[in-house]
Design a protein around this motif. Structure first.
Motif, PDB file in Angstrom:
ATOM      1  N   SER A   1       0.807  -1.124   0.033  1.00 17.14           N
ATOM      2  CA  SER A   1      -0.108  -0.226   0.020  1.00 17.14           C
ATOM      3  C   SER A   1       0.885   1.312   0.130  1.00 17.14           C
ATOM      4  N   ARG A   2       2.087   1.272   0.710  1.00 18.12           N
ATOM      5  CA  ARG A   2       2.855   2.275   0.733  1.00 18.12           C
ATOM      6  C   ARG A   2       3.318   2.581  -0.589  1.00 18.12           C
ATOM      7  N   TRP A   3       3.919   1.532  -1.410  1.00 13.62           N
ATOM      8  CA  TRP A   3       4.329   1.707  -2.578  1.00 13.62           C
ATOM      9  C   TRP A   3       3.532   2.089  -3.728  1.00 13.62           C
ATOM     10  N   PHE A   4       2.413   1.553  -3.513  1.00 14.34           N
ATOM     11  CA  PHE A   4       1.135   2.052  -4.600  1.00 14.34           C
ATOM     12  C   PHE A   4       0.655   3.407  -4.157  1.00 14.34           C
ATOM     13  N   LEU A   5       0.295   3.700  -2.891  1.00 16.10           N
ATOM     14  CA  LEU A   5       0.064   5.206  -2.514  1.00 16.10           C
ATOM     15  C   LEU A   5       0.913   6.237  -2.820  1.00 16.10           C
ATOM     16  N   HIS A   6       2.286   5.798  -2.443  1.00 14.48           N
ATOM     17  CA  HIS A   6       3.375   6.834  -2.775  1.00 14.48           C
ATOM     18  C   HIS A   6       4.351   6.521  -3.635  1.00 14.48           C
ATOM     19  N   ARG A   7       4.099   6.677  -4.752  1.00  6.83           N
ATOM     20  CA  ARG A   7       5.043   6.193  -5.948  1.00  6.83           C
ATOM     21  C   ARG A   7       6.589   6.519  -5.627  1.00  6.83           C
ATOM     22  N   GLY A   8       7.675   5.957  -5.894  1.00  6.82           N
ATOM     23  CA  GLY A   8       8.916   6.112  -5.618  1.00  6.82           C
ATOM     24  C   GLY A   8       9.355   5.557  -4.373  1.00  6.82           C
ATOM     25  N   THR A   9       8.526   5.274  -3.658  1.00  8.06           N
ATOM     26  CA  THR A   9       9.252   5.058  -2.003  1.00  8.06           C
ATOM     27  C   THR A   9       9.853   3.523  -2.062  1.00  8.06           C
ATOM     28  N   PHE A  10       9.226   2.750  -3.007  1.00 13.91           N
ATOM     29  CA  PHE A  10      10.215   1.153  -2.973  1.00 13.91           C
ATOM     30  C   PHE A  10      11.389   1.542  -3.303  1.00 13.91           C
ATOM     31  N   LYS A  11      11.704   2.146  -4.453  1.00 12.10           N
ATOM     32  CA  LYS A  11      13.031   2.533  -4.731  1.00 12.10           C
ATOM     33  C   LYS A  11      13.917   3.075  -3.585  1.00 12.10           C
ATOM     34  N   SER A  12      13.350   4.317  -3.024  1.00 15.01           N
ATOM     35  CA  SER A  12      14.047   4.746  -2.029  1.00 15.01           C
ATOM     36  C   SER A  12      14.047   4.021  -0.833  1.00 15.01           C
ATOM     37  N   SER A  13      13.360   3.273  -0.321  1.00  9.76           N
ATOM     38  CA  SER A  13      13.188   2.301   0.799  1.00  9.76           C
ATOM     39  C   SER A  13      14.484   1.361   0.505  1.00  9.76           C
ATOM     40  N   ILE A  14      14.757   0.786  -0.554  1.00  8.00           N
ATOM     41  CA  ILE A  14      15.866  -0.203  -0.598  1.00  8.00           C
ATOM     42  C   ILE A  14      17.327   0.211  -0.959  1.00  8.00           C
ATOM     43  N   THR A  15      17.242   1.583  -1.315  1.00  7.51           N
ATOM     44  CA  THR A  15      18.427   2.525  -1.329  1.00  7.51           C
ATOM     45  C   THR A  15      18.870   3.306  -0.327  1.00  7.51           C
ATOM     46  N   HIS A  16      17.856   3.540   0.668  1.00  6.22           N
ATOM     47  CA  HIS A  16      17.991   4.568   1.863  1.00  6.22           C
ATOM     48  C   HIS A  16      19.304   4.422   2.679  1.00  6.22           C
ATOM     49  N   SER A  17      20.061   5.322   3.144  1.00  2.00           N
ATOM     50  CA  SER A  17      21.141   4.909   3.955  1.00  2.00           C
ATOM     51  C   SER A  17      20.833   4.366   5.068  1.00  2.00           C
ATOM     52  N   ARG A  18      19.827   4.237   5.647  1.00  2.00           N
ATOM     53  CA  ARG A  18      19.150   3.885   6.928  1.00  2.00           C
ATOM     54  C   ARG A  18      18.192   2.819   6.968  1.00  2.00           C
ATOM     55  N   GLU A  19      17.059   3.232   6.086  1.00  2.00           N
ATOM     56  CA  GLU A  19      15.766   2.190   6.159  1.00  2.00           C
ATOM     57  C   GLU A  19      16.412   0.994   5.317  1.00  2.00           C
ATOM     58  N   ALA A  20      17.262   0.894   4.437  1.00  2.00           N
ATOM     59  CA  ALA A  20      17.456  -0.228   3.540  1.00  2.00           C
ATOM     60  C   ALA A  20      18.315  -1.275   4.444  1.00  2.00           C
ATOM     61  N   PHE A  21      19.014  -0.829   5.426  1.00  2.00           N
ATOM     62  CA  PHE A  21      19.542  -1.732   6.443  1.00  2.00           C
ATOM     63  C   PHE A  21      18.575  -2.779   7.230  1.00  2.00           C
ATOM     64  N   PHE A  22      17.263  -2.274   7.140  1.00  2.00           N
ATOM     65  CA  PHE A  22      16.319  -3.213   7.804  1.00  2.00           C
ATOM     66  C   PHE A  22      15.339  -3.912   6.613  1.00  2.00           C
ATOM     67  N   VAL A  23      15.679  -4.040   5.431  1.00  2.00           N
ATOM     68  CA  VAL A  23      15.119  -4.866   4.269  1.00  2.00           C
ATOM     69  C   VAL A  23      15.304  -6.390   4.803  1.00  2.00           C
ATOM     70  N   PRO A  24      16.403  -6.697   5.328  1.00  2.00           N
ATOM     71  CA  PRO A  24      16.544  -8.049   5.766  1.00  2.00           C
ATOM     72  C   PRO A  24      15.728  -8.687   6.689  1.00  2.00           C
ATOM     73  N   THR A  25      14.909  -7.983   7.390  1.00  2.00           N
ATOM     74  CA  THR A  25      13.949  -8.379   8.392  1.00  2.00           C
ATOM     75  C   THR A  25      12.688  -9.181   7.825  1.00  2.00           C
ATOM     76  N   ILE A  26      12.450  -8.686   6.611  1.00  2.00           N
ATOM     77  CA  ILE A  26      11.316  -9.838   5.936  1.00  2.00           C
ATOM     78  C   ILE A  26      12.238 -10.893   5.645  1.00  2.00           C
ATOM     79  N   PHE A  27      13.164 -11.109   5.339  1.00  2.00           N
ATOM     80  CA  PHE A  27      13.910 -12.513   5.319  1.00  2.00           C
ATOM     81  C   PHE A  27      13.948 -13.493   6.736  1.00  2.00           C
TER      82      PHE A  27
END
Length: 452
Positions: A146-172
């Motif tokens: 929903s975040r990615w759909f309602l706020h376009r561009g947030t997917f790319k920014s989330s996986i490249t962000h210098s802080r938030e991107a370090f939390f992507v592994p939590t889904i694994f």
């Protein structure tokens, strides 16, 4: 000549001489309180609140958080009377760190299953927690989409962000707890068809997590310029998923046919070795940062519990994989492993690693007691999931050496962890309701300020 104290942005008082002091005071007040120009968006880009960079300080004192002003109309994001926003607007700040809720819930289900002192209904409670984790995980995935759909561009920014991107592994990590929970609660011991299914999930997870660990670290090495003085425990997270392959192997190997069990254990041991090796390298940087710059900002100190995880889960995996090896594997049959030797060695290695986890647990606990966080952050879940691995490792060691005292000690720790889970969950719900999180400037999507 009389000295005049000028409050700085950090709250300290700096003396200035003479009449120039009043001019400096007026200038600083204007810089702090002046509203932004019209047309600025509600974006928090450029804000350094709650970032690793904001936790850097001169010397060992002054750990209080940096109360930065919001970029729109000088709003203080820590003001209880700040404006409230709709859910559609707040969902833009629903970050990857939310999956720490799922991985902590899944870890709790595994802990309830592994308790050395069971009572009637405990396994049923664990099963309910396992089902709740699946529901939570599905809800988090829907919210992220929903975040990615309602706020376009947030997917790319989330996986490249210098802080938030370090939390992507939590889904694994959340997926890892679902796989192991499925093995514990949903699969009959003699069901070979489902055993093959779990085996397939394991190999898919290994490939995906290895590719992710290589990919994310390669991206960070190439694009970011993170000084060692900004080192935070989240830097370990990208290697965590591949390391938990060993933990998954230790859980599923016992129910696998021998032709599947041995390759799974070998792969699990390899992945576990990779994970703990990278973690040791990260520990060197972490200790160097602590020695030279002091403890992190009090709002980030809960994250120090992440350092407990790697040696704890390795200790758990080593014992589990040793027990998962078929009993008929013996050196006299041409194998290089003798079960009468490998299992005691595994127990000794686990005790060795457990001690390191205990040390990190003590460091994190003392630092939080010395200066507790003032506001809720999703990094509070670091007090649950890594410590779950620590308690599971304690249980495994107690079972390996058949020591009742260690088992009761683990039971006591388990009660404390359940209380911690309830406490963090309560504060999470409260923070969502009062908009302390999912609010501009209050989440992990805030720019570090350390990128080039």
């Amino acid at each position: 000549m009389e000295e005049t104290g000028i409050p700085s942005a950090s709250g300290n008082t700096t003396p200035y001489q003479g009449a120039g002091a009043s001019f400096l005071a007026a200038t600083q007040e204007k810089l702090i309180t002046e509203p932004q120009t019209e047309g600025q968006s509600l974006s928090t880009t450029g804000t350094r609140v709650n970032s690793p960079d904001a936790s850097i300080h001169e010397g060992k004192e002054g750990h209080d958080i940096e109360e930065a002003k919001h970029p729109l109309d000088g709003i203080n994001i820590y003001d209880p009377n700040r404006p409230k926003f709709t859910l559609a607007r707040r969902i833009a700040h629903f970050t990857w760190a939310w999956f720490t809720l799922s991985m902590s819930t899944g870890g709790l289900a595994l802990l309830l299953y592994a308790q050395p002192h069971q009572f009637p209904g405990l396994r049923q409670i664990g099963f309910c927690v396992y089902i709740a984790n699946i529901i939570i995980f599905a809800g988090l995935v829907v919210a992220m989409c929903s975040r990615w759909f309602l706020h376009r561009g947030t997917f790319k920014s989330s996986i490249t962000h210098s802080r938030e991107a370090f939390f992507v592994p939590t889904i694994f990590l959340a997926i890892a707890t679902i796989i192991t929970g499925t093995q514990r609660y949903a699969i009959a011991e003699e069901d070979n068809t489902v055993a093959w299914f779990i085996s397939s999930l394991f190999w898919i997870y290994v490939v995906a997590s290895l590719a992710f660990a290589i990919g994310q670290y390669s991206y960070v090495f190439k694009t970011h310029d993170l000084g060692l003085h900004t080192m935070m425990p989240t830097w370990i997270l990208p290697i965590f998923p591949i390391m938990l392959s060993g933990t998954i192997a230790s859980v599923i190997a016992e129910s696998q046919p021998q032709m599947n069990a041995v390759p799974i254990i070998v792969a699990g041991l390899t992945c576990q070795g990779l994970g703990i090796s990278v973690a040791f390298m990260m520990y060197a940087h972490m200790v160097g940062r602590l020695m030279s710059r002091g403890l992190p900002n009090r709002e980030h100190r809960t994250g120090l519990y992440m350092n407990v995880g790697p040696p704890a889960f390795t200790a758990l995996a080593v014992i589990g994989m040793a027990n998962g090896l078929p009993d008929n594997l013996d050196i006299n049959q041409g194998m290089v492993l003798d079960m009468k030797v490998i299992r005691p060695i595994a127990a000794v290695a686990a005790i060795f690693l457990w001690a390191l986890s205990l040390w990190w647990f003590g460091i994190a606990t003392v630092s939080i007691i010395a200066q507790p966080p003032q506001y809720f952050h999703l990094n509070w879940w670091a007090a649950v999931f890594p410590n779950t691995g620590f308690i599971l490792a304690t249980i495994s060691i107690g079972n390996a050496v058949q020591h009742e005292g260690i088992q009761w000690f683990a039971t006591g720790l388990s009660i404390c962890l359940v209380c911690s889970y309830i406490f963090v969950l309560f504060n999470l719900v409260r923070a969502v309701i009062i908009q302390d999180i999912m609010y501009p400037g209050r989440d992990e999507d805030v720019l570090d300020g350390t990128d080039t």
